[in-house]
Design a protein around this motif. Structure first.
Motif, PDB file in Angstrom:
ATOM      1  N   ILE A  11       6.275  27.651  10.583  1.00 49.35           N
ATOM      2  CA  ILE A  11       5.737  28.841  11.260  1.00 49.35           C
ATOM      3  C   ILE A  11       6.773  29.461  12.192  1.00 49.35           C
ATOM      4  O   ILE A  11       6.839  30.673  12.331  1.00 49.35           O
ATOM      5  CB  ILE A  11       4.408  28.572  12.011  1.00 49.35           C
ATOM      6  N   LYS A  14       9.312  31.255   9.896  1.00 50.34           N
ATOM      7  CA  LYS A  14       8.725  32.505   9.386  1.00 50.34           C
ATOM      8  C   LYS A  14       8.634  33.548  10.496  1.00 50.34           C
ATOM      9  O   LYS A  14       8.889  34.729  10.259  1.00 50.34           O
ATOM     10  CB  LYS A  14       7.353  32.256   8.769  1.00 50.34           C
ATOM     11  N   ALA A  15       8.266  33.113  11.694  1.00 56.22           N
ATOM     12  CA  ALA A  15       8.182  34.030  12.832  1.00 56.22           C
ATOM     13  C   ALA A  15       9.557  34.598  13.183  1.00 56.22           C
ATOM     14  O   ALA A  15       9.682  35.778  13.531  1.00 56.22           O
ATOM     15  CB  ALA A  15       7.570  33.327  14.034  1.00 56.22           C
ATOM     16  N   PHE A  18      10.315  37.161  10.481  1.00 52.80           N
ATOM     17  CA  PHE A  18       9.427  38.306  10.668  1.00 52.80           C
ATOM     18  C   PHE A  18       9.930  39.179  11.826  1.00 52.80           C
ATOM     19  O   PHE A  18       9.965  40.406  11.722  1.00 52.80           O
ATOM     20  CB  PHE A  18       8.000  37.808  10.926  1.00 52.80           C
ATOM     21  N   SER A  45       6.860  41.050  18.434  1.00 53.55           N
ATOM     22  CA  SER A  45       7.281  40.225  17.294  1.00 53.55           C
ATOM     23  C   SER A  45       8.188  39.084  17.748  1.00 53.55           C
ATOM     24  O   SER A  45       8.098  37.975  17.223  1.00 53.55           O
ATOM     25  CB  SER A  45       7.950  41.070  16.204  1.00 53.55           C
ATOM     26  N   LEU A  75       1.043  38.403  17.439  1.00 49.84           N
ATOM     27  CA  LEU A  75       1.018  38.873  16.054  1.00 49.84           C
ATOM     28  C   LEU A  75      -0.035  39.964  15.879  1.00 49.84           C
ATOM     29  O   LEU A  75       0.219  40.965  15.198  1.00 49.84           O
ATOM     30  CB  LEU A  75       0.759  37.709  15.096  1.00 49.84           C
ATOM     31  N   GLU A 102       2.220  40.010   5.183  1.00 46.58           N
ATOM     32  CA  GLU A 102       3.038  38.945   5.783  1.00 46.58           C
ATOM     33  C   GLU A 102       2.429  38.503   7.116  1.00 46.58           C
ATOM     34  O   GLU A 102       2.379  37.306   7.415  1.00 46.58           O
ATOM     35  CB  GLU A 102       4.482  39.421   5.985  1.00 46.58           C
ATOM     36  N   SER A 103       1.946  39.452   7.886  1.00 43.52           N
ATOM     37  CA  SER A 103       1.286  39.135   9.158  1.00 43.52           C
ATOM     38  C   SER A 103       0.066  38.262   8.938  1.00 43.52           C
ATOM     39  O   SER A 103      -0.154  37.274   9.653  1.00 43.52           O
ATOM     40  CB  SER A 103       0.850  40.425   9.877  1.00 43.52           C
ATOM     41  N   HIS A 105      -0.539  36.296   6.428  1.00 39.39           N
ATOM     42  CA  HIS A 105      -0.087  34.981   5.981  1.00 39.39           C
ATOM     43  C   HIS A 105       0.382  34.131   7.183  1.00 39.39           C
ATOM     44  O   HIS A 105      -0.006  32.967   7.320  1.00 39.39           O
ATOM     45  CB  HIS A 105       1.040  35.152   4.958  1.00 39.39           C
ATOM     46  N   ILE A 106       1.185  34.716   8.040  1.00 42.97           N
ATOM     47  CA  ILE A 106       1.671  33.995   9.230  1.00 42.97           C
ATOM     48  C   ILE A 106       0.497  33.638  10.147  1.00 42.97           C
ATOM     49  O   ILE A 106       0.434  32.528  10.681  1.00 42.97           O
ATOM     50  CB  ILE A 106       2.736  34.821   9.977  1.00 42.97           C
ATOM     51  N   MET A 109      -1.284  30.669   8.790  1.00 43.00           N
ATOM     52  CA  MET A 109      -0.472  29.467   9.001  1.00 43.00           C
ATOM     53  C   MET A 109      -0.587  28.976  10.447  1.00 43.00           C
ATOM     54  O   MET A 109      -0.704  27.774  10.696  1.00 43.00           O
ATOM     55  CB  MET A 109       1.000  29.743   8.665  1.00 43.00           C
ATOM     56  N   MET A 110      -0.549  29.908  11.397  1.00 50.26           N
ATOM     57  CA  MET A 110      -0.630  29.521  12.802  1.00 50.26           C
ATOM     58  C   MET A 110      -2.009  28.967  13.153  1.00 50.26           C
ATOM     59  O   MET A 110      -2.121  27.988  13.895  1.00 50.26           O
ATOM     60  CB  MET A 110      -0.269  30.705  13.717  1.00 50.26           C
TER      61      MET A 110
END
Length: 118
Positions: A11, A14-15, A18, A45, A75, A102-103, A105-106, A109-110
Motif C-alpha cells: 500500500i 502504491k501510494a 499514485f 496525494s 485519498l 486506481e483510487s 483499488h488503493i 487495499m488500505m
C-alpha cells in the motif's frame, strides 16, 4: 535495502506511485490553480504515503490504525479534487476514470490492511 518496515508495504509503494502520477497530472492544470487545486491535490496525494509510513514506525496498533485512517481520508480528498479537475476540464474523462479506479483499488487495499492490524 529496505531498512524501514513501511518500504515493504504494497500500500505504501502504491501510494508513492499514485502520488507521483498525481503530481505529474497537476502540472497540466492552469497556472491560476497553482496555489489552489494543484497544491491541494498534490498535498493530499503525498499525505497518503506519508501517513502510512508515519503509522508504521514504532507505533502501537491503535496508532497505526489511526494513521491508516488519515491516509484513507487523504485519498478521499484526492478523489474530490479529481472530480473538481474533471468538472473544470483540466483532465479528460479517461484520465479521471483511470485515477478514480486506481483510487478505489488503493482505498480497498488500505481498508483491508487496517482490518488486519491486530
Amino acid at each position: 535495502m529496505n531498512k524501514f518496515k513501511f518500504e515493504k508495504l504494497i500500500i505504501w509503494q502504491k501510494a508513492m506511485d499514485f502520488g507521483e502520477t498525481i503530481d505529474q497530472l497537476s502540472l497540466n492544470f492552469p497556472d491560476r490553480e497553482k496555489f489552489n487545486l494543484s497544491s491541494q491535490i498534490c498535498r493530499a496525494s503525498d499525505s497518503i504515503a506519508l501517513n502510512i509510513s508515519e503509522g508504521s514506525i514504532g507505533q502501537s496498533n491503535p496508532e497505526q490504525k489511526k494513521f491508516i485512517g488519515y491516509s484513507i481520508r487523504s485519498l478521499a480528498e484526492v478523489v474530490t479534487c479529481l472530480f473538481k479537475a474533471k468538472r473544470r476540464h483540466y483532465i479528460t474523462e479517461e484520465q479521471f476514470t483511470n485515477l478514480y479506479n486506481e483510487s478505489y483499488h488503493i482505498m480497498n487495499m488500505m481498508i483491508a490492511f487496517r482490518k488486519n492490524i491486530k
